[in-house]
Design a protein around this motif. Sequence first.
Motif, PDB file in Angstrom:
ATOM      1  N   SER A   1       0.673  -1.062   0.047  1.00 11.68           N
ATOM      2  CA  SER A   1       0.120   0.098  -0.113  1.00 11.68           C
ATOM      3  C   SER A   1       0.942   1.277   0.115  1.00 11.68           C
TER       4      SER A   1
ATOM      5  N   GLY B   1      -3.834  -6.548   4.486  1.00  8.93           N
ATOM      6  CA  GLY B   1      -3.627  -6.197   2.830  1.00  8.93           C
ATOM      7  C   GLY B   1      -4.450  -7.170   1.911  1.00  8.93           C
TER       8      GLY B   1
ATOM      9  N   SER C   1      -5.283  -2.450  -0.474  1.00  8.82           N
ATOM     10  CA  SER C   1      -6.396  -1.800   0.948  1.00  8.82           C
ATOM     11  C   SER C   1      -5.634  -2.385   2.214  1.00  8.82           C
TER      12      SER C   1
END
Length: 528
Positions: free
Chosen positions: A416, A449, A507
């Motif tokens: 990320s 994640g 994310s």
Amino acid sequence: MKFFALVATALAYCEGVHAAFGLTSTSTRFKVDTDAGLVFEVNRANGDITSLKYNGVEYQGTSKMTAINSGLGTSTVTGETIGDYVKITVKAGSLPVTQYFVAKPKDATIYMGTYITGEVDPGELRWLARMKKSELPTGVHGNVGDTTGCTAFEGKDTFKCSNGETRCKMYTSDRFIDDIVHGVSGPKAAVWMVMPGVAYETSASGPFMRDINSQSGDTDQELYWYMNSGHLRTEPWRFGLQGPYAMAFTAPGATPSKNLDTSFFSGLSIQGYVPNSGRGSVSGTATGVPSQFETVIHWHNTAAQYWTKAAAGGAFKSPLMKPGTYTMKLYKQEFLVTTDSVTVAAGQTVTKDIASKESNTPVIWRIGEFDGQPFDLKNGDKIERMHPSDVRMASWDGAFTVGQSTAKNFPMALWSKQGSPATINFSLTQAQVKAHVLRIGTTLSFKGGRPSVKIGSWTGADPGAPKLIDSRGLTRGAYRGYGEVYTWTVPASALKAGSNTLTVGVSGSGDATWLSANYIVDAIELQD
């Protein structure tokens, strides 16, 4: 004549000629001569091995002893000769551990078993031989675990060297299903850990679990066998007898057999040992796994775990198993393709076939293979033995064009807060502009994640954080976790005839750069 006799005696000693097999003791030590060049000593107060002499050379390190973990502390240590064998029993005073050392004549091997009745502080269980690096300079997989001259930059276990290469003791690990013999070596000898037969049956987390095998610094060469640890553990620990396993000494270049016989444990009153006569097995045929992939069958319950690889054609037979009912899993390489159950009884072989339930859905394109491994993607061939920041890694950018790029152009991991999202450029015909399923397989997640996906103005729903494994993995050479697979239905409105671009991001939370939320990619496909 007396002079020549003394000279002959001295020469014989220097050449490593040894005394007869047996056990001797003092008030502080038990001493075992294997009559095969190996003589070892055990501290009678705590069970530490304090001396490991092979052919007259001392291999034991000087600052820390060889033991379970960092030592069992004050223990009750007994030694005895039982028939042709020497057995030393170490019962820890404050830990739920009993350690066994066994020797047999003409065999330069310490046979061992570790019986536990509960978790061991600090949450790990490992056999750890601490030996002289000067005598045994080469670790498992060469220098990947040698931190000499390097500086820790992530935690206390991941190091960067002046040439930009990275080192970590985790980089010495191998899958349990393959890790039956591993060792360290030097000019005069090699020392091996051997985990034969059902040595892993009371460990945790299945055939693809991996853990530290060796590490070295300025003075010590450490040789491990990890039985239980929190390094990406995916199931509760099991208790009982860990092993039997062994530490064997050989000449340089020689390797002990993977089929080391430990059946003699049945006559030595080893707590938790189940002889072959008290076990059963499973045989059958596994079908549906394409021939280019390993076919792996895995059995497990709360008390034990086992595995095997099927032969060509799918025929298999399990190791000898403790009686009980087991979950039975079939993997295409490391990708789970079906689950069943089977009951095993002592003295019997039950027949149980198993077939893959993986669907064969047509795809417009696919990157990689759904096999539970990232090795066919960019940097996948390096990730087990080095940090993602290592100078030998290719850049982590992820521009991929269907029909032009290969799997090696797509990164095996995404972060990320490190690098950019990966992009996949693909073309559709007018007839293909309709709703499609987008499928992304992952092998391991960190800090929650999971994939974020976008095509044009369409953004896929957040699938939510996967089950947490509270341990670094990707930066310590590991790639195997729970293996989540995510799917989205991409509406026709998101697609167009001609060129389209899929953006794949991450994310999740986490720290900066390499310790930000991340996941490892197994494969990505757009289904037809």
